[in-house]
Design an enzyme around this catalytic site. Structure first.
Site, PDB file in Angstrom:
ATOM      1  N   GLU A 250       0.881  -1.168   0.000  1.00  0.00           N
ATOM      2  CA  GLU A 250       0.000   0.000   0.000  1.00  0.00           C
ATOM      3  C   GLU A 250       0.911   1.208   0.000  1.00  0.00           C
ATOM      4  OE1 GLU A 250      -1.475   3.214   1.002  1.00  0.00           O
ATOM      5  OE2 GLU A 250      -2.011   2.372   2.951  1.00  0.00           O
ATOM      6  N   LEU A 251       1.064   1.832  -1.175  1.00  0.00           N
ATOM      7  CA  LEU A 251       2.111   2.830  -1.383  1.00  0.00           C
ATOM      8  C   LEU A 251       1.504   4.231  -1.538  1.00  0.00           C
ATOM      9  CD1 LEU A 251       4.285   0.658  -3.807  1.00  0.00           C
ATOM     10  CD2 LEU A 251       4.348   0.761  -1.297  1.00  0.00           C
TER      11      LEU A 251
ATOM     12  N   CYS B  21      -2.470   9.090   3.087  1.00  0.00           N
ATOM     13  CA  CYS B  21      -2.170   8.568   1.754  1.00  0.00           C
ATOM     14  C   CYS B  21      -3.303   8.792   0.774  1.00  0.00           C
ATOM     15  CB  CYS B  21      -1.805   7.088   1.834  1.00  0.00           C
ATOM     16  SG  CYS B  21      -3.074   6.058   2.589  1.00  0.00           S
TER      17      CYS B  21
END
Length: 478
Positions: free
Chosen positions: A252-253, A286
């Site tokens: 999960e970037l 994010c």
């Protein structure tokens, strides 16, 4: 409310808490004051070897533990998180900086993850295939094995809970390596697990040198899978390490979320939603809405309303109930955000509000809006991960989709419209692992969370999140 930092920081290996004993230590800083509030013991090579041995030894025992027993421990963990919520929230705010109300919500959300996984683990079904009389073919879901879990500092408790709860629910043993900036709240989670009766060796907690820990754990054949939440750059490095042992991974970037604002939306209602969401956790999210693509007829009105609301965001120490936005989590972030803002202004963006550090101690940067940002500006391609929103107008649906999909990232995307047909088209056309239409509620226990393109692969949360800690086995009997 107590404001004392009460964390008892230690490593947790094979059921024992360990600190001191000649280990090096790292300072833990309060980002609102820049003061040291604790010292964190660093794991040695021997500590990591012990953690690997414990996880490998405990895995077959935990895998064989019936699902009702596993679920009971997870539910008890959730209960303890709720009982200790205020103490944990204060630690989180002092370590990370977010307003205390946001920290309290994060603790509650973490408890909900454990409760949901406790129940959903009962539904990890396989299937039976149609075969001739007397023959059987079954498809089974089985735990992958010991897993290494790497989590960041922006949502330190929730992101660790999302990984740990799912892995434990399906029968994996774990080694958790949270961020060194926020060790108190993550240590508190491990204490809840231990106090809930988790057997020794099923879960370990280590801190220290991130490169040394990741390379050591991933190189071990004992580790069958890793799950990482963090930057794309680091994620690519960890994937290369995983290649040597063909170790499974969930990544999960980074993201750079577009928000498409169409002229038919309720503009005032939309602004009331998007401004608080943009500055939640000082933009260190994010899936934070960042690139606001606004239909041309309402662009100027959107900018005025956004700027007015942004100017009213109160910033300060997260322990102050009046603060709506706290500091950035570390001393590097204000300079990085400032560089992106300065580049955008130099290339023609209009600085509508903010755009400066706050005077005084701590890592504060004022909530900022850049309007009419050109494509050439770095911030259109680089995630600011801070309290900065950018806008640019669009004329057509196809133009908006093109701009939204133009970055290498595809974690989350959002849109606001009252046109049902358009909403359906947006869900199909936006290149993102998650799409929110007229709202931001995309991170919930029962739904998958993950991205596409350079925002990563695999999902956490929902049935897909539990399945990610399993391997599929087909058994054929004749």
């Amino acid at each position: 409310m107590t404001t004392a930092y009460s964390a008892d920081l230690a490593l947790f290996i094979d059921g024992a808490w360990q600190s001191g004993e000649g280990r090096d230590a790292l300072p833990v800083l309060n980002p609102a004051t820049a003061q040291t509030i604790a010292d964190l013991p660093k794991a040695s090579a021997d500590d990591l070897a012990a953690a690997l041995a414990a996880a490998e030894r405990a895995f077959p025992l935990w895998r064989a533990t019936d699902v009702d027993t596993r679920a009971t421990i997870l539910r008890k963990t959730a209960e303890l998180l709720r009982q200790r919520a205020e103490e944990i929230a204060v630690m989180m705010t002092m370590e990370q900086g977010k307003p205390i109300a946001e920290s309290r919500s994060e603790v509650v959300g973490s408890a909900q993850l454990f409760e949901w996984c406790a129940e959903e683990a009962r539904r990890m079904y396989g299937r039976t295939l149609v075969r001739p009389t007397g023959a059987r073919s079954m498809v089974l879901q089985q735990p992958v094995g010991p897993v290494a879990l790497f989590t960041p500092w922006n949502f330190p408790l929730y992101l660790m809970a999302k990984k740990v709860a799912a892995a434990l629910a399906v029968g994996c043993s774990v080694i958790a390596k949270p961020a060194e900036e926020t060790p108190g709240c993550t240590t508190a989670l491990m204490r809840c697990l231990a106090d809930a009766g988790l057997p020794a060796g099923v879960a370990q907690l280590v801190f220290g040198d991130p490169a040394m820990i990741s390379s050591t754990l991933i190189a071990s054949p004992a580790i069958r899978k890793i799950s990482f939440t963090g930057s794309t750059v680091v994620g690519k490095h960890l994937m290369r390490l995983c290649a040597d042992n063909v170790t499974q991974s969930t990544m999960e970037l980074g993201g750079h979320a577009p928000v498409l604002i169409f002229a038919d939306c309720d503009l005032e209602k939309t602004l009331d939603l998007v401004v608080p969401q943009k500055f939640r956790n000082a933009g260190q999210v994010c899936v934070s809405p960042t690139r606001f693509l606004v239909e041309a007829p309402v662009h100027d009105a959107f900018v005025r309303g956004f700027a007015e609301r942004t100017a009213g965001v109160t910033i300060g120490n997260g322990l102050d109930a009046a603060s709506k936005m706290g500091p950035l989590a570390n001393a590097r972030r204000p300079d990085a955000v400032a560089a992106l803002v300065e580049d955008a202004v130099a290339k023609g963006a209009n600085l509508a509000v903010g755009g400066a550090r706050e005077n005084g101690p701590g890592n504060f940067y004022r909530p900022t809006l850049l309007a009419g940002v050109p494509d050439a500006a770095d911030i259109m391609r680089v995630e600011p991960f801070g309290p900065v929103a950018v806008t640019r107008p669009f004329e057509t649906f196809d133009e908006a989709i093109h701009i939204a999909n133009s970055t290498p990232f595809g974690l989350a995307a959002f849109a606001f419209t009252e046109n049902g047909r358009r909403a359906n088209l947006l869900g199909d056309a936006l290149e993102a692992g998650m799409v929110g239409i007229n709202g931001f509620g995309i991170s919930v226990a029962d739904a998958p969370f993950g991205g596409v393109k350079q925002s990563g692969f695999g999902s956490e949360g929902g049935q897909e999140g539990l399945a990610s800690y399993c391997v599929t086995k087909a058994v054929h009997q004749v």
